[in-house]
Design an enzyme around this catalytic site. Structure first.
Site, mmCIF file in Angstrom:
data_model
loop_
_atom_site.group_PDB
_atom_site.id
_atom_site.type_symbol
_atom_site.label_atom_id
_atom_site.label_comp_id
_atom_site.label_asym_id
_atom_site.label_seq_id
_atom_site.Cartn_x
_atom_site.Cartn_y
_atom_site.Cartn_z
ATOM 1 N N LYS A 16 0.834 -1.203 0.000
ATOM 2 C CA LYS A 16 0.000 0.000 0.000
ATOM 3 C C LYS A 16 0.866 1.249 0.000
ATOM 4 O O LYS A 16 1.529 1.558 0.983
ATOM 5 C CB LYS A 16 -0.906 0.028 1.246
ATOM 6 C CG LYS A 16 -1.847 1.208 1.200
ATOM 7 C CD LYS A 16 -2.215 1.702 2.580
ATOM 8 C CE LYS A 16 -2.890 3.051 2.505
ATOM 9 N NZ LYS A 16 -2.024 4.124 1.979
ATOM 10 N N CYS A 67 13.049 10.426 8.021
ATOM 11 C CA CYS A 67 13.004 9.826 9.352
ATOM 12 C C CYS A 67 14.358 9.917 10.043
ATOM 13 O O CYS A 67 14.458 10.039 11.238
ATOM 14 C CB CYS A 67 12.581 8.370 9.235
ATOM 15 S SG CYS A 67 13.608 7.429 8.099
ATOM 16 N N GLU A 82 8.974 15.170 16.233
ATOM 17 C CA GLU A 82 9.420 15.100 14.844
ATOM 18 C C GLU A 82 8.718 16.201 14.040
ATOM 19 O O GLU A 82 7.491 16.212 13.951
ATOM 20 C CB GLU A 82 9.065 13.716 14.287
ATOM 21 C CG GLU A 82 9.837 13.351 13.066
ATOM 22 C CD GLU A 82 9.454 11.965 12.554
ATOM 23 O OE1 GLU A 82 8.297 11.545 12.727
ATOM 24 O OE2 GLU A 82 10.336 11.316 11.969
HETATM 25 P P1 NAD Z 1 1.875 7.797 8.435
HETATM 26 O O1 NAD Z 1 2.119 6.881 9.570
HETATM 27 O O2 NAD Z 1 0.837 8.826 8.577
HETATM 28 O O3 NAD Z 1 1.476 6.948 7.126
HETATM 29 C C1 NAD Z 1 2.280 5.909 6.653
HETATM 30 C C2 NAD Z 1 1.418 4.903 5.912
HETATM 31 O O4 NAD Z 1 0.491 4.314 6.814
HETATM 32 C C3 NAD Z 1 0.576 5.505 4.792
HETATM 33 O O5 NAD Z 1 0.558 4.629 3.682
HETATM 34 C C4 NAD Z 1 -0.801 5.602 5.411
HETATM 35 O O6 NAD Z 1 -1.840 5.576 4.466
HETATM 36 C C5 NAD Z 1 -0.817 4.356 6.282
HETATM 37 N N1 NAD Z 1 -1.773 4.380 7.398
HETATM 38 C C6 NAD Z 1 -2.311 5.461 8.021
HETATM 39 N N2 NAD Z 1 -3.160 5.044 8.985
HETATM 40 C C7 NAD Z 1 -3.142 3.688 8.993
HETATM 41 C C8 NAD Z 1 -3.793 2.683 9.776
HETATM 42 N N3 NAD Z 1 -4.640 2.999 10.747
HETATM 43 N N4 NAD Z 1 -3.508 1.397 9.513
HETATM 44 C C9 NAD Z 1 -2.643 1.048 8.545
HETATM 45 N N5 NAD Z 1 -2.008 1.962 7.755
HETATM 46 C C10 NAD Z 1 -2.253 3.262 7.981
HETATM 47 O O7 NAD Z 1 3.293 8.413 8.115
HETATM 48 P P2 NAD Z 1 3.652 9.539 7.051
HETATM 49 O O8 NAD Z 1 3.235 10.845 7.602
HETATM 50 O O9 NAD Z 1 3.165 9.144 5.717
HETATM 51 O O10 NAD Z 1 5.241 9.415 7.002
HETATM 52 C C11 NAD Z 1 6.054 10.115 7.823
HETATM 53 C C12 NAD Z 1 6.510 9.260 8.978
HETATM 54 O O11 NAD Z 1 7.184 8.103 8.488
HETATM 55 C C13 NAD Z 1 7.519 9.978 9.828
HETATM 56 O O12 NAD Z 1 7.246 9.746 11.179
HETATM 57 C C14 NAD Z 1 8.844 9.334 9.431
HETATM 58 O O13 NAD Z 1 9.829 9.436 10.396
HETATM 59 C C15 NAD Z 1 8.419 7.931 9.162
HETATM 60 N N6 NAD Z 1 9.402 7.225 8.309
HETATM 61 C C16 NAD Z 1 10.211 6.281 8.880
HETATM 62 C C17 NAD Z 1 11.179 5.641 8.122
HETATM 63 C C18 NAD Z 1 12.104 4.611 8.731
HETATM 64 O O14 NAD Z 1 12.755 3.884 7.983
HETATM 65 N N7 NAD Z 1 12.215 4.520 10.050
HETATM 66 C C19 NAD Z 1 11.311 5.952 6.776
HETATM 67 C C20 NAD Z 1 10.473 6.912 6.228
HETATM 68 C C21 NAD Z 1 9.513 7.540 7.015
#
Ligand code: NAD
Length: 491
Positions: free
Chosen positions: A176, A285, A385
């Site tokens: 997804k 991240c 963050e």
């Molecule tokens: P997010 O958690 O809002 O969304 C990430 C994904 O989860 C999206 O595809 C979203 O549609 C999905 N999602 C949202 N609600 C959900 C639910 N209830 N159940 C299942 N899936 C759901 O994150 P974001 O704002 O898109 O991304 C930024 C975040 O990602 C930051 O906190 C960043 O640090 C983190 N990140 C971490 C890494 C790593 O490798 N540690 C890498 C990139 C980004």
């Protein structure tokens, strides 16, 4: 290069892109210009169910294909991505607003990543040992259908991190993409569709709360892998715990970057620290967003850092010389500006930036000046963050107190250290609560270097050989040369 988009995109289920039913669609919009790029179908639970079932049906044949053939197909995918990387990078520059020069590098990393896993799987041998009268074999088997959920900030790398290890290990996938950045992943799906059997890779589009949640909850999904915020990571981990399926979680970060007074080339360290904080427009991240600078060099370091921040070219995502471009959405832009205001209210000193910049031709976009604040670790801007081009500089003089502050964070994804003294470097690296510690070069990641978080930054490691263990389970097979003579219930 001018990019043409399809008018309609939709999920990839069992080898078919479903782009009809546009009454259930959302718009992909260029955040810099506000231009409409395409319509993308909202999936619902029934779509997720069909995608998971397609992956479930494809699993036995994919598993039986064998490592060598699977690796060959993953290598072919790497070749295809390489051949189309300019177009894919342009798509991300439009869809996410990131600088084109930077997204190109993401595709190089992604291509390497597929090739790395296509290679390393060949060395992922089963193990075994002799036992009395026989032999025991620990055989690694794939788990089945993997539900993989990724964020928007680096679609090429995020997809590669998930797909490459899962596929070479013999699993099938339902991926997804994020609703803010689905286009390049769906275009990647077209390349995948030319190479892989139907149903091996499926993609479902739409909202996290419906599609991501239905995917996590589906009873045929045997492994969850999530990259995104710690908040949503907790939800996914909760579902995994309840369903008793393994999960890999790559979550948020607030990484400490530590400068010792003995650095030799101060300009180089300033440049590295600038990159660490604001690459990917700070939407990373692993960004080094808390910079601890030793008091002995703080004055000169601060002046050079201000100059460095003011020099960074802010411009259109498509301009080759831009180093900071547009944040992913107006919402994200406003959030970043609010954090800057909050920091100043809490007593942080604004040293550089702090404002939204107008870029000609990209008037819709939130371009935020690289922003530097002199702060204290307990402030919200140092604890939460921000996900924008914002760096907090913290001055330290007592080593123990600096280590305590560096570790005083709910996160533990990464950290940086700059020093000419190897002993300081190694001692400090072992004291830091972080999954990756980079000495004298921030974000020094290459294929095979494990990546993942301590504390609330996640569970599990990606990018390395160990990841294959997270996509397989061990079956122990014990072989006896012959059935033991009667002993339990003698005649
Ligand atoms: P997010 O958690 O809002 O969304 C990430 C994904 O989860 C999206 O595809 C979203 O549609 C999905 N999602 C949202 N609600 C959900 C639910 N209830 N159940 C299942 N899936 C759901 O994150 P974001 O704002 O898109 O991304 C930024 C975040 O990602 C930051 O906190 C960043 O640090 C983190 N990140 C971490 C890494 C790593 O490798 N540690 C890498 C990139 C980004």
């Amino acid at each position: 290069m001018r990019v043409e988009f399809d008018k309609h995109y939709g999920p990839l289920i069992n080898g078919v892109f479903e782009t009809d039913a546009q009454e259930r669609s959302f718009a992909a919009v260029d955040p810099a210009t506000g231009h409409h790029l395409a319509h993308i179908r909202y999936c619902d639970e029934a779509d997720v169910d069909r995608a998971v079932k397609a992956a479930h049906i494809a699993f036995p044949a994919w598993r039986a294909l064998g490592q060598q053939k699977r690796a060959r197909l993953v290598n072919l995918l790497a070749d295809e991505i390489e051949a189309h990387s300019e177009r894919l990078a342009m798509i991300d520059a439009h869809d996410v607003g990131r600088c084109i020069s930077e997204v190109r590098k993401d595709y190089l990393t992604a291509v390497r990543h597929y090739r790395y896993f296509a290679s390393v799987i060949m060395a992922h041998e089963d193990s075994g040992r002799e036992i009395e009268g026989g032999y025991s074999i620990a055989k690694r088997e794939p788990l089945g259908v993997c539900g993989q959920i990724i964020p928007w900030n680096a679609p090429a790398i995020m997809a590669a991190f998930k797909l490459a290890p899962a596929l070479v290990a013999g699993n099938t996938v339902v991926l997804k993409p994020d609703e803010n950045a689905s286009l390049s992943t769906l275009e990647l799906g077209k390349l995948i569709n030319r190479i892989f059997p139907d149903g091996v890779v499926n993609m479902v589009t739409g909202r996290g709360e419906t599609v991501g949640s239905a995917l996590s909850e589906h009873p045929l999904v045997r492994k969850l892998s999530f990259t995104g915020s710690t908040e949503v990571g907790r939800i996914v981990a909760g579902v995994a715990a309840r369903r008793l399926v393994p999960s890999t979680l790559e979550l948020g970060g607030k990484s400490a970057n530590i400068v010792f007074p003995d650095i030799e080339d101060i300009d180089a360290v300033v440049d590295n620290a600038t990159f660490a904080a604001i690459h990917n427009n700070g939407q990373s991240c692993l960004a080094g967003t808390r910079l601890f600078v030793h008091a002995d060099i703080a004055t000169v370091f601060r002046e050079k850092l201000i100059a460095s921040f003011n020099r960074v070219k802010v411009g259109s995502p498509l301009a080759e010389d831009s180093r900071v471009s547009c944040l992913v959405s107006a919402r994200q832009g406003q959030r970043v500006l609010e954090y800057i205001g909050q920091g100043v209210k809490e007593g942080a000193e604004l040293l550089a930036g702090g404002e939204r910049v107008a870029i000609q031709g990209c008037e819709q976009g939130y371009f935020i000046q690289p922003t530097l604040l002199l702060a204290r670790n307990e402030m919200r801007i140092c604890q939460e963050e921000i996900f924008g081009p914002v760096l907090s500089m913290i001055v330290w003089d007592d080593y123990e107190s600096m280590i305590a502050q560096a570790n005083d964070s709910e996160y533990g994804l990464a950290a940086g250290i700059y020093t000419g003294n190897l002993k300081h470097a190694m001692q400090t690296a072992s004291r830091l609560e972080a999954g990756s510690v980079w000495i004298n070069r921030y974000s020094n990641i290459t294929d095979g270097t494990a990546f993942g978080g301590y504390k609330n930054s996640g569970i599990g490691r990606e990018f390395c050989r160990e990841t294959l263990n997270a996509y397989t389970q061990v079956k122990t097979i014990t072989v006896q040369a012959q059935v033991p003579a009667v002993w339990f219930s003698p005649l």
